[in-house]
Design an enzyme around this catalytic site. Sequence first.
Site, PDB file in Angstrom:
ATOM      1  N   SER A 285       0.818  -1.012   0.209  1.00  0.00           N
ATOM      2  CA  SER A 285       0.000   0.038  -0.033  1.00  0.00           C
ATOM      3  C   SER A 285       0.702   1.423   0.231  1.00  0.00           C
ATOM      4  CB  SER A 285      -0.751  -0.212   1.278  1.00  0.00           C
ATOM      5  OG  SER A 285      -2.394   0.895   0.896  1.00  0.00           O
ATOM      6  N   ASP A 349      -7.793  -5.659  -6.605  1.00  0.00           N
ATOM      7  CA  ASP A 349      -7.430  -4.456  -5.493  1.00  0.00           C
ATOM      8  C   ASP A 349      -7.531  -2.920  -5.839  1.00  0.00           C
ATOM      9  OD1 ASP A 349      -6.000  -3.105  -4.035  1.00  0.00           O
ATOM     10  OD2 ASP A 349      -4.376  -4.058  -3.392  1.00  0.00           O
ATOM     11  N   HIS A 442      -7.067  -5.419  -1.087  1.00  0.00           N
ATOM     12  CA  HIS A 442      -5.995  -4.861  -0.671  1.00  0.00           C
ATOM     13  C   HIS A 442      -5.592  -5.889   0.850  1.00  0.00           C
ATOM     14  CE1 HIS A 442      -3.492  -1.773  -0.509  1.00  0.00           C
ATOM     15  NE2 HIS A 442      -3.728  -1.380   0.548  1.00  0.00           N
TER      16      HIS A 442
END
Length: 475
Positions: A285, A349, A442
């Site tokens: 991320s 994602d 994610h």
Amino acid sequence: MASSCNKSFSSNYMLLKPEEAGFLDLAKMLFSSDLDKRKFIDCPEGAREPFGRRWIIFISVMVQKLLQATAKPMSAFGSGVENWLNLLSGNGGFFGLLMNALKGKVVHPDKTSASFLSFIGNIDKRFKLDTNISHGDKRYYAALSVMAAKASYENPKYLESIVKDHWEMDFVGSYDFWNDYQEKATTQAFVLEDKNDVIVVAFRGTEPFDADAWCSDFDLSWYELPGTGKIHGGFMKALGLQKNQGWPQQQDDNKTETAYYAIRKLLKERLQKNDKAKFVVTGHSLGGALAALFPAILALHEESWLLDRLEGIYTFGQPRVGDEEFGQYMKNIIEKHNINLYRFVYSYDMVPRLPYDDKTLMFKHFGTCIYYNSLYEGKVVAEEPDKNYFSIIWLIPKLINACWELIRSFIIGYTKGADYKEGGLLRMFRVLGILAAGVPNHCPQDYVNATRLGSSDVFNSSLLALNQDKILKMQ
């Protein structure tokens, strides 16, 4: 409106200051293209933007203001959720907690202990490396990197325990770094060294209840550096951009060390002691964005010696970092120093598809994209499918995929082994995925699964070269 903050290090810029934005001023921006007249936007005089870009700025500022206003309750709620999850696991589940409460023997969680898990850690509690993937396996760096990226969300004692006791590697340290713009330590990373002289730097990603990290993600400020391109301002600030100075070669001794300068110093010290050692940077991320940006600043400072020792950049669920010029700048660095850059994307994602790659925002990805579908089948692609996420065409495929992933969560432990069994918390996220496809995708769980279950063929040098040639022709 230009401010007194010195930005001479950049050739162009657009900086958002949500704390100075009033709703009336925000509304006026939607009906006027003159950005330089807005007190919450710092940009050169005469700067103008079309409505599409002003609308995105409006959303960015509103979200940041909401995050700033709810930062304390978000943190308190997150802390409460983590405590409850650790209270349950520490007492053997809900019924175990009831029994211990009746006996007066409740085990209370300690946030600083090696057994305390973050919210992310509770979604995927695996901490052991895959014994089937050893050094020499083409998947080794990716498999080690994703576990380090996942572990980066945890506290220092947990990190030291798993690195030393379970991975049997050298734990170098866990760090909280200063953000000069947020004026507090909001960037985290940890460093380890494996048995094969490979130093791994893992940047922490966005924690679910950390308003400061989310502000870094949603801050669509940008700086244009000469010969480098436009770069996401929130990510640069998180890595260590110096207020009023930009990226000086050396940080002022009187200032608290930021991530880039401290890690660069640490790497130099360790690499100088071992001529065989190399290093890897990784993150999930936001952490992936910082990992991708770190070598760019090394190149800006002409740190060729360090770049030559960089084995690879491995990012998971990484958002876009800069524009097309910056992407080309990074491609040149990768080729010059023979650096592996693998950008892993799992299924739908949402995060790798943001900020937009369109005429409004013009953000671009770079590096080798390895895309995995929900069967954990990987392939090298020019761009992940549905590259900007919010496409009506992909709505039904995403819904079908979310339903399949929920079903898969109940059977994967039987089809792939107990190590892949999913818990109730992740299954709750899978249900959420039916309403908001891409959110559970994610989570680090699927990226760990992809590196373990996916074929090593995606790392085959000849296949990579062939795919890259096809990608270049498509571009």
